[in-house]
Design a protein around this motif. Structure first.
Motif, short mmCIF file in Angstrom:
data_model
loop_
_atom_site.label_atom_id
_atom_site.label_comp_id
_atom_site.label_asym_id
_atom_site.label_seq_id
_atom_site.Cartn_x
_atom_site.Cartn_y
_atom_site.Cartn_z
N ARG A 82 0.83 -1.20 0.00
CA ARG A 82 0.00 0.00 0.00
C ARG A 82 0.87 1.26 0.00
NH1 ARG A 82 -4.70 2.91 -0.94
NH2 ARG A 82 -5.22 4.25 0.81
N ARG A 142 2.98 1.64 -3.36
CA ARG A 142 2.16 1.81 -4.57
C ARG A 142 1.34 3.10 -4.53
NH1 ARG A 142 -0.64 -3.52 -6.92
NH2 ARG A 142 -1.13 -1.95 -8.47
N ASP A 143 0.74 3.37 -3.37
CA ASP A 143 -0.25 4.46 -3.34
C ASP A 143 0.25 5.73 -2.66
OD1 ASP A 143 -1.87 2.66 -4.59
OD2 ASP A 143 -3.11 2.20 -2.85
N HIS A 144 1.26 5.64 -1.80
CA HIS A 144 1.70 6.83 -1.09
C HIS A 144 3.14 7.22 -1.41
CE1 HIS A 144 -2.02 6.27 0.91
NE2 HIS A 144 -1.62 5.52 1.90
N PHE A 164 -5.33 -1.88 -3.49
CA PHE A 164 -3.85 -1.79 -3.58
C PHE A 164 -3.22 -3.14 -3.91
CE2 PHE A 164 -4.34 -3.10 0.80
CZ PHE A 164 -3.22 -3.87 1.07
#
Lengths: 345, 345, 345, 345
Positions: A26, A29-31, B342
């Protein structure tokens, strides 16, 4: 870019790797976060024993038991004391370029995390207790797996009891709280569930054993390791004399077996499930919970919501202050124990 | 003395027997209630097909899958219409000396129970849905077992996919809601989770499949049987043409496999887990939940709290009005689906 | 020092990794052998796609399903023809300094190995068939796991059948032999076991279904995918029309279900267990067998016992000529099928 | 019509009920035999404690652990002595109209059966030993299940060991033979397998533990309960002092743990799997074996082949003289133990 250190501390627990994986996937990939693995709990933080953790290195970890980071029961401060210990840890984090910590552990670990947080370390906690005894979270990962393993094992003990007309005792984990015993005992229709939170006399226990036997059933006792009968002078100790002042032959289950057999005349055998309850692949439920918690932890880091821990409440994952899990255990309340009592005897 | 009829209705679900057992044990031991088993759901009520249920007859049921009372999808009213049907049922209950009903079933069953209740039948409901799609209860028994079975099965599919460099599709239950797919998909790190609540295009699905393949991973798709892609003209039907107007070869998984294979060039295989998800011994978690619900149901009867159903909320068992589970399904909310995203691709 | 290439070929099978591990550990520790992994079966040999395999790289593989080397159904000779293909393979082996081959595969793979052997390639075979249909070996790894998985799954189907008063059909693997169906059918007390080796008429099958139903039992049919009833014009095909000339809806189980339902009036459901039978962690029994076979294979290499394969006979592991497993399948003999017949009907 | 008494004697074992079921189904359906259940082993025969066993009463028993007939370790002759005991038993059989006995038990039970046979009692034996230590049969039912349970449990212990960098010891059953330890140890890649048949010194054991630890692996020791190290003065006793003349703290695993920890400096934990290895549902393999043996036993009765027992040889079920399993145990031969040694250290 935020660089996050992750550590796992305390006893092994199925789902630790799933938390680690969810954090790294997470976060990266996302932050746009980066991750550093801290080896063997606080030891790795004190000794600056770090490894890189990237996306690729955590794929496939969801179902793997244990923790790839290792764990220990080391204290973070040790001989340096709190002030010196905190300064030392901060220096180690600074040297490694680590901006924030995700600490996965039980009550002691979270208490230490709170101290670090109060000294300005940017920290988010993830509750970990196989015994399910942390306040502030409805359920904790590892607990579901332990209940399933205990349930399957006790199912097996029951047929042996029936074939031999024996009373079977299953000792499960739970030094200070009886959640595993309560759930596994309900799941297997135990005639007595003995937990640390509820004293019971040997007379009461023997009565619960004799009733089903007289109906032609095989008595089943599920006992948490921390149970203390009203006659006992102390909880069973690790070595030496037992709670009845006799040479200690094992855990509470092993101590109860000869007493029940002598008092009731019913042949009695005890099995201590032991470490199999805390190892191996997590159940589906624990993988889901661990994944959700791991994801929520890096989201809290992103929001700079320091000094919090993520927790399960109903069907939600929420953030609470670290202090909510520190200082008091979530023991089995009397009404939850009473819920099971219609199965007894 | 209250005489209670129990019936189980709708699809099979692990934990039904544990509910029955808990009702009878708790009721007969602690409340002095008597029990009558109603065979095959509403059919047994309409045809007055009853059996006695005493304490002895339910011992050992906790871990037994299915329902000893049988089940069916019969409607309670049928040709008689609502008014005639209710009168007929009331007469049957009166003849058998049954004062109250405990009805264990899903949305349709609870809706019928609510109608009976509105006509003065003394009734308490217990929610039952393997799909976890009943409003008013956080979780329902059977769901945990289905997730564990699906998780274990999908774990197995993954190693075969890896050995053959294939994309594996696992079709799980969930006609109208994707809870099993969501949880089993998270637990097994699916690269795509496809549920009825969330449309997705074939392009999107193929993209999720290709990404892990290009990283050298084996793509895994977990799809609920009720999923509909944006290109589909209709949900897949039971017989005849499929949603792409080709001769139907099975469920949605079987329909997606050749399409994914053709579009991505990645060999793709689909497995439909089917009935194994709803049969067999309940998991420990479901045995605990079912036991607590059954106990709570007879407590509600004792309190004459008619027209209610028992439900799980957080760590509690509560009573809510029957109407709370009727008329709307508890589908997967977008934010819960997003939680898993995710892992995708 | 002997340098050994290992390849796994054909369908996935639990225990492949345990064989690889045993070869490498035993060979490198006790015989001073070196190992090369050949990727994706014959493909890797033809395309010289090799990896190093040392002691460290195989630790922990014993319980891992699938094969880390990958597998395919490629032919070793292909467009080059036998003579050209052999020459090409020999050149590839020579370039990579590989002195000997261990080939783990089924009948087709072992036949190809025998051809290579006849052309002077130093080769030892390890039998691999999840269907247990290789002559020359009593049992093959993967089969035990498949039987356990099928048994657990069918146990689950039975309680659903009982709750709904349905006939349940379980379709298991076995295109040409019925070993899995026979063992899983005996283990789950099937009322009919249908295998490729034994024709049965629809009348007979329906009779087996009706008898237990009339006694109040739930009929269970276990059918191997390759079963052909006496009325069928052909084995079921992969696509298009089924064996009854109707649009094909799946495997033989899906074909039988509506016929049985129509003829007997008993609601009937079919479940195809599919790929879950061949994936995932091997059972303890298969890990032991695979480990013993892998060890024996490198011992045969050490003894330069070329053209042989290792096999299970009674409690022993023996060496036999590769030709013993080639050209004829080990089908279920009539007397073994008759052994189960007292369970039927 | 032949009227057959069945008894199960000795320790509980998964598959006993499957044998009983197969006897009754096969005998009543195909041979016109009648059956009487003898309760609690020899006790029921001595006290004429019989129940009727018909077709209906054994349906569904195949997967049930334990024995519905109960078992005990009572001797058949007792105070009456052999001559008086035999006469008494014969009288009991005559009174109940029982013509023949099927005796399911281990070495002691089969020895008593042989004595009865020599006095003219019409008897057929079925070998039962969870330890797999009966001569004359390749494998015995219950053993496969025990190996699977032990394998699963030890898999779980390993991840805990890895997380804590501990040496894990798993104590499995096997007082006089090490078959379970050997198979479960191979299946879980143990670094040391300790069995009664093979002495090993503490130095050797510690060496096996240290080697993998130095490679960064978690040492795993699988020890049979009857193992004796070369330093031990005696096998561990049930109570009192242990084999090292210290207060006994449990089984051999518990005794070895502190010694290994002290000598190697590696934290070491022991788990005794205990009764879970012998209870619960039999594995598919054991259900098949038990069913085949039960069927063969009534076939031997039909053929009046008295004084024999049925046994597994290769893939066959054969008849051998009762004497073949009496007087000598089938221990692990040195070459079978050596087969595992490449895993050690």
């Amino acid at each position: 870019m935020t660089r996050i250190g992750i550590l796992t501390s305390g006893g092994d627990c199925p789902g630790l790797n799933a938390v680690i994986r969810a954090c790294v996937l997470r976060g990266s990939r996302d932050h746009g976060q980066e991750f550093v693995g801290i080896l063997d709990g606080w030891r790795g933080l004190v000794e600056a024993d770090f490894i890189d953790l990237d996306w690729m290195s955590v794929r496939g970890l969801g179902k793997l038991g244990g923790t790839i980071l290792g764990t220990s029961r080391t204290s973070p401060f040790g001989e340096r004391g709190e002030a010196g210990g905190v300064a030392h840890i901060k220096a180690n984090l600074r040297s490694a370029g680590v901006d924030a910590l995700i600490v996965i552990g039980g009550e002691g670990t979270l208490a230490a995390a709170q101290i670090l947080s109060s000294h300005g370390v940017q920290i988010v906690g993830v509750p970990k207790t196989i015994d399910n005894d942390l306040s502030a979270t409805d359920y904790s990962f590892g607990f579901h797996t332990a209940v399933e393993i205990a349930t399957e094992a006790i199912d097996r003990l029951k047929t042996t009891g029936e074939s031999h007309h024996r009373c079977m005792i299953a000792e499960v984990m739970g030094r200070h709280s009886g959640w595993i015993a309560l759930h596994a005992g309900i799941a297997t229709s135990a005639h007595a569930i003995l937990i640390p939170e509820q004293k019971a006399s040997l007379d009461q226990i023997c009565d619960w054993v004799q009733q089903p036997f007289q109906r032609g059933r095989t008595p089943l006792v599920v006992v948490a390791e921390g149970f203390v009968s009203t006659e006992m002078t102390q909880p069973h100790s690790e070595r030496g004399l037992d709670a009845f002042n006799r040479p200690r032959l094992g855990g509470i289950g092993d101590q109860l077996a000869p007493i029940i057999e002598e008092r009731t005349g019913i042949e009695t055998r005890s099995t201590t499930l032991g470490h199999i309850q805390r190892g191996g692949a997590p159940s589906g439920a624990d993988r889901v919970l661990a994944t959700r918690l791991g994801r929520a932890a890096v989201d809290a880091v992103k929001d700079a919501d320091w000094g919090t821990m993520v927790a399960s409440r109903g069907t939600d994952i929420v953030r609470v202050g670290l202090e909510e899990s520190v200082g008091r255990l979530k023991t089995v309340p009397p009404e939850r124990y009473d819920e099971a009592s219609f199965l007894f005897g």
